[in-house]
Motif scaffolding. Structure first.
Motif, PDB file in Angstrom:
ATOM      1  N   LYS A  53     -23.251 -25.227 -44.860  1.00 16.98           N
ATOM      2  CA  LYS A  53     -22.596 -26.032 -43.832  1.00 16.98           C
ATOM      3  C   LYS A  53     -22.486 -25.302 -42.503  1.00 16.98           C
ATOM      4  O   LYS A  53     -22.528 -25.930 -41.434  1.00 16.98           O
ATOM      5  CB  LYS A  53     -21.204 -26.445 -44.312  1.00 16.98           C
ATOM      6  CG  LYS A  53     -21.219 -27.297 -45.575  1.00 16.98           C
ATOM      7  CD  LYS A  53     -19.809 -27.594 -46.054  1.00 16.98           C
ATOM      8  CE  LYS A  53     -19.828 -28.410 -47.344  1.00 16.98           C
ATOM      9  NZ  LYS A  53     -18.444 -28.630 -47.861  1.00 16.98           N
ATOM     10  N   ALA A  54     -22.300 -23.981 -42.569  1.00 13.47           N
ATOM     11  CA  ALA A  54     -22.156 -23.196 -41.335  1.00 13.47           C
ATOM     12  C   ALA A  54     -22.539 -21.753 -41.622  1.00 13.47           C
ATOM     13  O   ALA A  54     -22.273 -21.241 -42.708  1.00 13.47           O
ATOM     14  CB  ALA A  54     -20.731 -23.272 -40.806  1.00 13.47           C
ATOM     15  N   VAL A  55     -23.163 -21.120 -40.637  1.00 12.50           N
ATOM     16  CA  VAL A  55     -23.643 -19.743 -40.797  1.00 12.50           C
ATOM     17  C   VAL A  55     -23.081 -18.886 -39.664  1.00 12.50           C
ATOM     18  O   VAL A  55     -23.020 -19.340 -38.512  1.00 12.50           O
ATOM     19  CB  VAL A  55     -25.189 -19.694 -40.763  1.00 12.50           C
ATOM     20  CG1 VAL A  55     -25.694 -18.262 -40.862  1.00 12.50           C
ATOM     21  CG2 VAL A  55     -25.770 -20.530 -41.892  1.00 12.50           C
ATOM     22  N   PRO A  56     -22.653 -17.654 -39.953  1.00 11.44           N
ATOM     23  CA  PRO A  56     -22.197 -16.762 -38.873  1.00 11.44           C
ATOM     24  C   PRO A  56     -23.331 -16.512 -37.875  1.00 11.44           C
ATOM     25  O   PRO A  56     -24.428 -16.103 -38.264  1.00 11.44           O
ATOM     26  CB  PRO A  56     -21.814 -15.473 -39.607  1.00 11.44           C
ATOM     27  CG  PRO A  56     -21.606 -15.865 -41.030  1.00 11.44           C
ATOM     28  CD  PRO A  56     -22.535 -17.011 -41.277  1.00 11.44           C
ATOM     29  N   ASN A 107     -17.424 -17.362 -35.692  1.00 14.08           N
ATOM     30  CA  ASN A 107     -18.259 -17.775 -34.559  1.00 14.08           C
ATOM     31  C   ASN A 107     -17.443 -17.964 -33.282  1.00 14.08           C
ATOM     32  O   ASN A 107     -17.880 -17.575 -32.187  1.00 14.08           O
ATOM     33  CB  ASN A 107     -19.016 -19.056 -34.908  1.00 14.08           C
ATOM     34  CG  ASN A 107     -20.114 -18.815 -35.933  1.00 14.08           C
ATOM     35  OD1 ASN A 107     -20.628 -17.700 -36.056  1.00 14.08           O
ATOM     36  ND2 ASN A 107     -20.459 -19.844 -36.694  1.00 14.08           N
ATOM     37  N   GLU A 108     -16.259 -18.550 -33.405  1.00  9.90           N
ATOM     38  CA  GLU A 108     -15.397 -18.750 -32.231  1.00  9.90           C
ATOM     39  C   GLU A 108     -15.068 -17.413 -31.568  1.00  9.90           C
ATOM     40  O   GLU A 108     -15.042 -17.308 -30.329  1.00  9.90           O
ATOM     41  CB  GLU A 108     -14.100 -19.445 -32.643  1.00  9.90           C
ATOM     42  CG  GLU A 108     -14.253 -20.911 -33.003  1.00  9.90           C
ATOM     43  CD  GLU A 108     -12.994 -21.466 -33.645  1.00  9.90           C
ATOM     44  OE1 GLU A 108     -11.945 -20.757 -33.599  1.00  9.90           O
ATOM     45  OE2 GLU A 108     -13.040 -22.577 -34.202  1.00  9.90           O
ATOM     46  N   LEU A 144     -15.103   3.293 -30.898  1.00  9.80           N
ATOM     47  CA  LEU A 144     -16.251   2.676 -30.245  1.00  9.80           C
ATOM     48  C   LEU A 144     -15.868   1.850 -29.018  1.00  9.80           C
ATOM     49  O   LEU A 144     -16.744   1.275 -28.372  1.00  9.80           O
ATOM     50  CB  LEU A 144     -16.989   1.786 -31.245  1.00  9.80           C
ATOM     51  CG  LEU A 144     -17.569   2.496 -32.484  1.00  9.80           C
ATOM     52  CD1 LEU A 144     -17.964   1.486 -33.549  1.00  9.80           C
ATOM     53  CD2 LEU A 144     -18.758   3.366 -32.101  1.00  9.80           C
ATOM     54  N   GLY A 145     -14.580   1.786 -28.713  1.00 12.16           N
ATOM     55  CA  GLY A 145     -14.160   0.934 -27.607  1.00 12.16           C
ATOM     56  C   GLY A 145     -14.365  -0.530 -27.909  1.00 12.16           C
ATOM     57  O   GLY A 145     -14.682  -1.333 -27.026  1.00 12.16           O
ATOM     58  N   GLY A 146     -14.175  -0.891 -29.180  1.00 16.03           N
ATOM     59  CA  GLY A 146     -14.403  -2.268 -29.614  1.00 16.03           C
ATOM     60  C   GLY A 146     -13.133  -3.096 -29.597  1.00 16.03           C
ATOM     61  O   GLY A 146     -12.107  -2.718 -29.031  1.00 16.03           O
ATOM     62  N   THR A 147     -13.216  -4.255 -30.237  1.00 19.27           N
ATOM     63  CA  THR A 147     -12.098  -5.187 -30.350  1.00 19.27           C
ATOM     64  C   THR A 147     -11.866  -5.494 -31.820  1.00 19.27           C
ATOM     65  O   THR A 147     -12.822  -5.773 -32.554  1.00 19.27           O
ATOM     66  CB  THR A 147     -12.383  -6.502 -29.606  1.00 19.27           C
ATOM     67  OG1 THR A 147     -12.628  -6.213 -28.222  1.00 19.27           O
ATOM     68  CG2 THR A 147     -11.230  -7.480 -29.733  1.00 19.27           C
ATOM     69  N   VAL A 148     -10.605  -5.430 -32.246  1.00 16.52           N
ATOM     70  CA  VAL A 148     -10.240  -5.843 -33.597  1.00 16.52           C
ATOM     71  C   VAL A 148      -9.642  -7.247 -33.521  1.00 16.52           C
ATOM     72  O   VAL A 148      -8.646  -7.460 -32.819  1.00 16.52           O
ATOM     73  CB  VAL A 148      -9.218  -4.885 -34.247  1.00 16.52           C
ATOM     74  CG1 VAL A 148      -8.758  -5.433 -35.603  1.00 16.52           C
ATOM     75  CG2 VAL A 148      -9.818  -3.497 -34.434  1.00 16.52           C
ATOM     76  N   VAL A 149     -10.260  -8.183 -34.233  1.00 17.24           N
ATOM     77  CA  VAL A 149      -9.732  -9.543 -34.328  1.00 17.24           C
ATOM     78  C   VAL A 149      -9.124  -9.704 -35.718  1.00 17.24           C
ATOM     79  O   VAL A 149      -9.834  -9.604 -36.733  1.00 17.24           O
ATOM     80  CB  VAL A 149     -10.830 -10.600 -34.107  1.00 17.24           C
ATOM     81  CG1 VAL A 149     -10.258 -12.003 -34.288  1.00 17.24           C
ATOM     82  CG2 VAL A 149     -11.449 -10.445 -32.722  1.00 17.24           C
ATOM     83  N   VAL A 150      -7.826  -9.921 -35.777  1.00 19.06           N
ATOM     84  CA  VAL A 150      -7.141 -10.112 -37.061  1.00 19.06           C
ATOM     85  C   VAL A 150      -7.345 -11.562 -37.488  1.00 19.06           C
ATOM     86  O   VAL A 150      -6.829 -12.488 -36.856  1.00 19.06           O
ATOM     87  CB  VAL A 150      -5.643  -9.785 -36.942  1.00 19.06           C
ATOM     88  CG1 VAL A 150      -4.949  -9.954 -38.292  1.00 19.06           C
ATOM     89  CG2 VAL A 150      -5.451  -8.345 -36.434  1.00 19.06           C
ATOM     90  N   ILE A 151      -8.117 -11.757 -38.541  1.00 18.12           N
ATOM     91  CA  ILE A 151      -8.453 -13.108 -38.985  1.00 18.12           C
ATOM     92  C   ILE A 151      -7.267 -13.706 -39.735  1.00 18.12           C
ATOM     93  O   ILE A 151      -6.717 -13.073 -40.643  1.00 18.12           O
ATOM     94  CB  ILE A 151      -9.697 -13.084 -39.903  1.00 18.12           C
ATOM     95  CG1 ILE A 151     -10.890 -12.487 -39.141  1.00 18.12           C
ATOM     96  CG2 ILE A 151     -10.020 -14.479 -40.412  1.00 18.12           C
ATOM     97  CD1 ILE A 151     -12.115 -12.259 -40.014  1.00 18.12           C
ATOM     98  N   PRO A 152      -6.837 -14.929 -39.388  1.00 17.02           N
ATOM     99  CA  PRO A 152      -5.702 -15.555 -40.083  1.00 17.02           C
ATOM    100  C   PRO A 152      -5.942 -15.634 -41.593  1.00 17.02           C
ATOM    101  O   PRO A 152      -7.062 -15.929 -42.038  1.00 17.02           O
ATOM    102  CB  PRO A 152      -5.636 -16.951 -39.457  1.00 17.02           C
ATOM    103  CG  PRO A 152      -6.276 -16.798 -38.116  1.00 17.02           C
ATOM    104  CD  PRO A 152      -7.359 -15.777 -38.302  1.00 17.02           C
TER     105      PRO A 152
END
Length: 506
Positions: free
Chosen positions: A256-259, A231-232, A208-216
């Protein structure tokens, strides 16, 4: 028509040369640079030896270097094998003895006693061997192996599931036409790279020409930090194990926080408790998809787009087969196909999704990937999943349980999964599994709660009250065990094998 996954990568690199393809907490890389570095790694490998379709192992970590190494190995004409060096040493040895990889590359400066691990920084050849790489590409066909992932084996010896380019290409093509991906998808990778869920992150994003963000990794032990990180990074697509989504619900994190950016939420690996799904749906307005399928059919063979409300005590459908895949239920007694509703049979699969088999294990391959019983006119393999399923009153495919979760107890055939569905709907239960202690012939319930200072007696009473309303007494557990934290295996699933061993050895 794509023949190998490198064509998918290069197509996206042409369309989005400067777009970030991969990103982790420390580094990021564009599509253009990704192609260049993968070719440099391939050139390094080819200088070591001219191999074709042979295994090259990668000591993985939660970083983009692992993925870059994978693609470099593919460019060299070989297949990659993710290896978690934090596994027990005995298991690592079993895998490497079976695999005998040509090279062992390390995404960080990992070391394995008795083996030479080449660090990532040393895996580059400055000069790209374009002529040699082109010759490799001209030899490639779509049934060449792309990767092998080692899964647990019933004998204690890991099994290497070998998957071809064709199967992964089929997977991502079906995902692309089936699901409402965001226009510019940003995938939040949760799964370890030696777990096949990560395959969907990597190759769907490349398609899809996307981006993979590897979450810590640490984010998943701090749910509030996890949501902040989503969110960041503006993550809008996740394909997670059920256990990861359950953590968020257990801690009531959304209070407390929502995506803010999530548009597509997919999950697989275990049965999703409806209570957990409903919690997510009440806070996050997104498309939700229940995915089903074992590693041997290239991640997933069926899907269910959540299109209605479910009560906590209901089970989610696993839906219907992807295009170019057929799923059918097999009567184990007479090898006939079951088409009636509410009749259980083994879930079997045919199609391009099937893995090539188990590496160096003809016997297990022949047993699991067998000739279809539907006809004997020409060779056609199906995969026996070992899962039991049925069609509900709507004609939707439902997962019942593992065949090895089906027990004979007190003269009755009992599906342990049916008991688990009921108990997971009990208020206050985080997670619950049933194991059968064959030594003492007892059904053991192991459960975890989401409240501090749990009154074990009161919780047991609550569980029994729910069982009274839902199940006959012969299906009730014989033993109730409370855990502050249920043990998980390396893939984040509740470790049933370890639990069963505890009680059978007591």
């Amino acid at each position: 028509m794509y023949i190998n996954v490198l064509e998918i990568l290069e197509d996206s690199a042409k369309k989005y040369p400067d777009k970030i393809a991969l990103k982790d907490a420390e580094h990021e890389i564009t599509y253009t640079e990704l192609v260049k570095q993968a070719k440099q790694i391939a050139s390094f490998i080819m200088k070591k030896g001219e191999w074709q379709s042979t295994p090259v192992a990668v000591c993985i970590d939660r970083n983009i270097e692992s993925i870059i190494l994978f693609l470099g190995i593919v460019y060299s004409g070989n297949f990659y094998v993710p290896l978690d060096v934090n596994m027990p040493a005995e298991r690592v040895s079993l895998i490497l003895e079976d695999l005998k990889p040509r090279l062992l590359l390390a995404s960080k400066n990992q070391e394995l006693e008795g083996y030479e691990c080449i660090p990532y920084e040393q895996c580059f050849l400055e000069e790209i061997l374009e002529k040699e790489l082109q010759a490799v590409r001209e030899r490639m066909i779509d049934t060449d192996p792309l990767y092998a992932i080692f899964t647990s084996g019933s004998t204690g010896k890991p099994k290497g599931v070998l998957v071809s380019h064709r199967s992964v290409i089929d997977l991502v093509e079906q995902f692309r036409i089936t699901f409402p991906f965001p226009k510019e998808p940003v995938f939040g990778n949760q799964a370890p790279f030696d777990f096949d869920v990560s395959v969907k992150d990597i190759y769907n994003s490349l398609m899809l020409g996307g981006t993979v963000v590897v979450i810590p990794k640490q984010c998943f032990s701090m749910p509030l930090k996890l949501i902040e990180y989503l969110n960041e990074q503006r993550i809008n697509t996740i394909i997670w194990a059920v256990s990861a989504m359950r953590i968020v619900e257990n801690f009531k994190t959304f209070a407390k926080a929502v995506p803010k950016y999530l548009q597509l939420v997919m999950f697989s690996g275990e049965i999703m408790p409806v209570r957990v799904l409903n919690y997510w749906r009440s806070y996050v307005n997104a498309h939700y998809v229940n995915l089903y399928g074992p590693t041997e059919i290239t991640c997933n063979c069926s899907y269910y787009l959540i299109d209605r409300e479910f009560e906590a005590e209901e089970s989610l459908p696993i839906g219907k087969a992807f295009r170019n895949t057929e799923i059918f239920l097999l009567n184990q007694e007479n090898n006939t196909v079951i088409r009636e509703q509410n009749v259980q049979g083994e879930i079997c699969v045919r199609g391009s999704c099937l893995a090539l088999g188990y590496y160096k294990d003809e016997e297990k391959t022949a047993k699991a990937f067998a000739q279809t019983p539907v006809h004997a006119f020409y060779p056609e393999k199906i995969y026996h999943t070992g899962d039991m399923g049925y069609y509900n009153d709507r004609g939707e495919l439902m997962f019942a349980s593992r065949m090895d979760y089906q027990i004979k107890h007190m003269g009755h055939r009992i599906e342990l999964g049916e008991i688990e569905v009921v108990i997971n709907a009990v208020e206050g239960i985080d997670a619950a599994v049933c194991v059968f202690d064959t030594k003492h012939e007892k059904i053991v319930l192991c459960y975890q709660c989401n409240a501090e200072n749990v009154d074990a007696a009161a919780m047991k009473t609550r569980i029994v009250d729910k069982l009274k309303s839902r199940l006959p007494k012969f299906m009730w557990p014989n033993r109730y065990e409370y855990y502050e934290k249920l043990p998980l295996n390396k893939n984040g699933k509740i470790d049933r094998v370890a639990l069963r061993r505890i009680y059978e050895e007591s």
